[in-house]
Write a protein that holds these residues in place. Sequence first.
Motif, PDB file in Angstrom:
ATOM      1  N   PRO A 216       7.067  13.740   4.551  1.00  0.00           N
ATOM      2  CA  PRO A 216       7.978  13.911   3.484  1.00  0.00           C
ATOM      3  C   PRO A 216       8.086  12.504   2.545  1.00  0.00           C
ATOM      4  CG  PRO A 216       9.127  14.882   5.392  1.00  0.00           C
ATOM      5  CD  PRO A 216       7.718  14.163   5.853  1.00  0.00           C
ATOM      6  N   TYR A 217       7.511  11.264   3.241  1.00  0.00           N
ATOM      7  CA  TYR A 217       7.633  10.153   2.565  1.00  0.00           C
ATOM      8  C   TYR A 217       6.286   9.907   1.766  1.00  0.00           C
ATOM      9  CZ  TYR A 217      11.980   9.729   5.132  1.00  0.00           C
ATOM     10  OH  TYR A 217      13.230  10.047   5.761  1.00  0.00           O
TER      11      TYR A 217
ATOM     12  N   GLY B 115       8.265   0.593  12.872  1.00  0.00           N
ATOM     13  CA  GLY B 115       7.471   1.282  11.738  1.00  0.00           C
ATOM     14  C   GLY B 115       6.410   2.206  12.622  1.00  0.00           C
ATOM     15  N   HIS B 116       6.452   2.534  13.707  1.00  0.00           N
ATOM     16  CA  HIS B 116       5.547   3.486  14.346  1.00  0.00           C
ATOM     17  C   HIS B 116       6.085   4.994  13.973  1.00  0.00           C
ATOM     18  CE1 HIS B 116       2.635   0.765  16.189  1.00  0.00           C
ATOM     19  NE2 HIS B 116       3.794   0.411  16.982  1.00  0.00           N
ATOM     20  N   ALA B 117       5.522   5.642  13.117  1.00  0.00           N
ATOM     21  CA  ALA B 117       6.032   7.137  12.906  1.00  0.00           C
ATOM     22  C   ALA B 117       4.897   7.932  13.025  1.00  0.00           C
ATOM     23  CB  ALA B 117       6.732   7.261  11.356  1.00  0.00           C
ATOM     24  N   ARG B 118       5.167   9.136  13.872  1.00  0.00           N
ATOM     25  CA  ARG B 118       3.927  10.075  13.947  1.00  0.00           C
ATOM     26  C   ARG B 118       3.883  10.673  12.444  1.00  0.00           C
ATOM     27  NH1 ARG B 118       0.721  12.078  15.606  1.00  0.00           N
ATOM     28  NH2 ARG B 118       1.086  13.973  17.080  1.00  0.00           N
TER      29      ARG B 118
ATOM     30  N   GLU C 108       8.203   4.225   4.357  1.00  0.00           N
ATOM     31  CA  GLU C 108       9.531   3.341   4.060  1.00  0.00           C
ATOM     32  C   GLU C 108      10.412   4.450   3.460  1.00  0.00           C
ATOM     33  OE1 GLU C 108       9.555  -0.092   1.930  1.00  0.00           O
ATOM     34  OE2 GLU C 108       7.984  -0.761   3.035  1.00  0.00           O
ATOM     35  N   GLY C 109      11.436   4.800   4.040  1.00  0.00           N
ATOM     36  CA  GLY C 109      12.736   5.675   3.792  1.00  0.00           C
ATOM     37  C   GLY C 109      13.803   4.880   2.902  1.00  0.00           C
ATOM     38  N   PRO C 110      14.936   5.437   2.718  1.00  0.00           N
ATOM     39  CA  PRO C 110      16.178   4.831   2.097  1.00  0.00           C
ATOM     40  C   PRO C 110      16.732   3.814   2.813  1.00  0.00           C
ATOM     41  CG  PRO C 110      16.578   7.067   2.858  1.00  0.00           C
ATOM     42  CD  PRO C 110      15.099   6.962   3.091  1.00  0.00           C
ATOM     43  N   ASP C 111      16.679   3.622   4.040  1.00  0.00           N
ATOM     44  CA  ASP C 111      17.137   2.653   5.223  1.00  0.00           C
ATOM     45  C   ASP C 111      16.096   1.770   5.716  1.00  0.00           C
ATOM     46  OD1 ASP C 111      19.952   3.758   4.856  1.00  0.00           O
ATOM     47  OD2 ASP C 111      19.461   5.212   6.050  1.00  0.00           O
TER      48      ASP C 111
ATOM     49  N   PRO D  22       0.908  -1.369  -0.165  1.00  0.00           N
ATOM     50  CA  PRO D  22      -0.259   0.045  -0.140  1.00  0.00           C
ATOM     51  C   PRO D  22       0.778   1.448   0.070  1.00  0.00           C
ATOM     52  CG  PRO D  22      -0.215  -0.953   2.147  1.00  0.00           C
ATOM     53  CD  PRO D  22       0.505  -1.917   1.431  1.00  0.00           C
ATOM     54  N   GLY D  23       2.242   1.181   0.171  1.00  0.00           N
ATOM     55  CA  GLY D  23       3.083   2.273   0.216  1.00  0.00           C
ATOM     56  C   GLY D  23       2.967   3.110   1.490  1.00  0.00           C
TER      57      GLY D  23
END
Length: 381
Positions: free
Chosen positions: A250-251, A241-244, A231-234, A215-216
């Motif tokens: 930006p992603y 996986g928890h990101a506010r 998902e970022g470059p790393d 799903p991106g």
Amino acid sequence: MTDVRISSAVMTHPRRLPRARELAAVLGLDSVVVDPDPDGPPSALRTARAAWAAVTPGATHHLVLQDDVAAPASLRELVRRSVQRHPADALAFYASWNTRNGAAVRLAALVGAGWVRGVPEEFTPAQAVCLPVAMAEEFRRYARGSADRHDDEVLSAYLRRTGRMSLIAVPNPVEHMDTDSICGFDWHGVRRSACPLQEPGIAAALETGWVLERPGGLPYMRRGEGHARVEGPDGVIGTRGHARWPTALPYLGCSEEQVNRLVRDLRPADVAAAVGRAFGHHFADELWIHCLLLGRQAARLTRSSPVRRHPTAGRLDRRIRDAAVATLGVSSLLPEARKSVRPDQAELLETYVRSGLRCGRAWPDEASHTVPRLGGEAQDA
């Protein structure tokens, strides 16, 4: 695969044995498997290992249900048809409404998919899972040496090793019931399905529906606040996986300035105020922004995917979508608040959720300072 033979079991504890027997009788399941050490420390994995061993001779696949679920009488046939479509995959027929897997199910429902690949960082919803027999035996061997007591976490760890997480049915034909937790999960509060629907027509949707593999960006709510799996470059951003949501923007291809502008210009002030009075203004902000991002991601997937609605599109497709939307508001609350939500408050939350989804669907995909206008297909949340 045409020669599908499914065996089945309900896993239970002696204190819930009558419930398990009733469930097995209603669904025509083959066996009831009781915790082999009911006086020992609580362990769902201990009972699950025994349930995954209860394979009928000659079976190609094995279905295991937990005892605290409800399902349509046609479940075995629905599972059989699903297995014919996806014979090599682990298939899950439930996802909890306040998890990342539940959020993935909602996103899949919004774009008309029949299945969605599970989130690798999260437990696999184990209330109703069907595995190929060889996979079931591999999982049993893998779990034998585990000190964990959570079968859902160990199943995820096993599936990560195989490189293929479970496919989760959209909608969920299995519902979790409000019962006491043997393993002490009562603090999670009410744990319902993310997209509950049990009508007969869903079998065709699961049999023929397309799979949302990646799903991106995946917006989801956690502890009353908006997050996103990105998902970022790393690798995956954040802890497990928890990101506010501000960190994830930006992603997701947008900016906090854009989000704030849309909140200011398009959010219905009267409904937002009512939600704020009932559940807190911070929660009201977070929920609407979550819905905005979820609607935007659904629109992006709809535009980019070469596959569209399954052949049962139409009224059933709308009911699947409505079922997913209806659970979003209540499930986003903190666990202790969910059980006290009145019907009128649930309706208020659903109205609020739909407004955010509509605005997200109307949001232009490219970076823009133009406030989108709502109209046409964008009104369909």
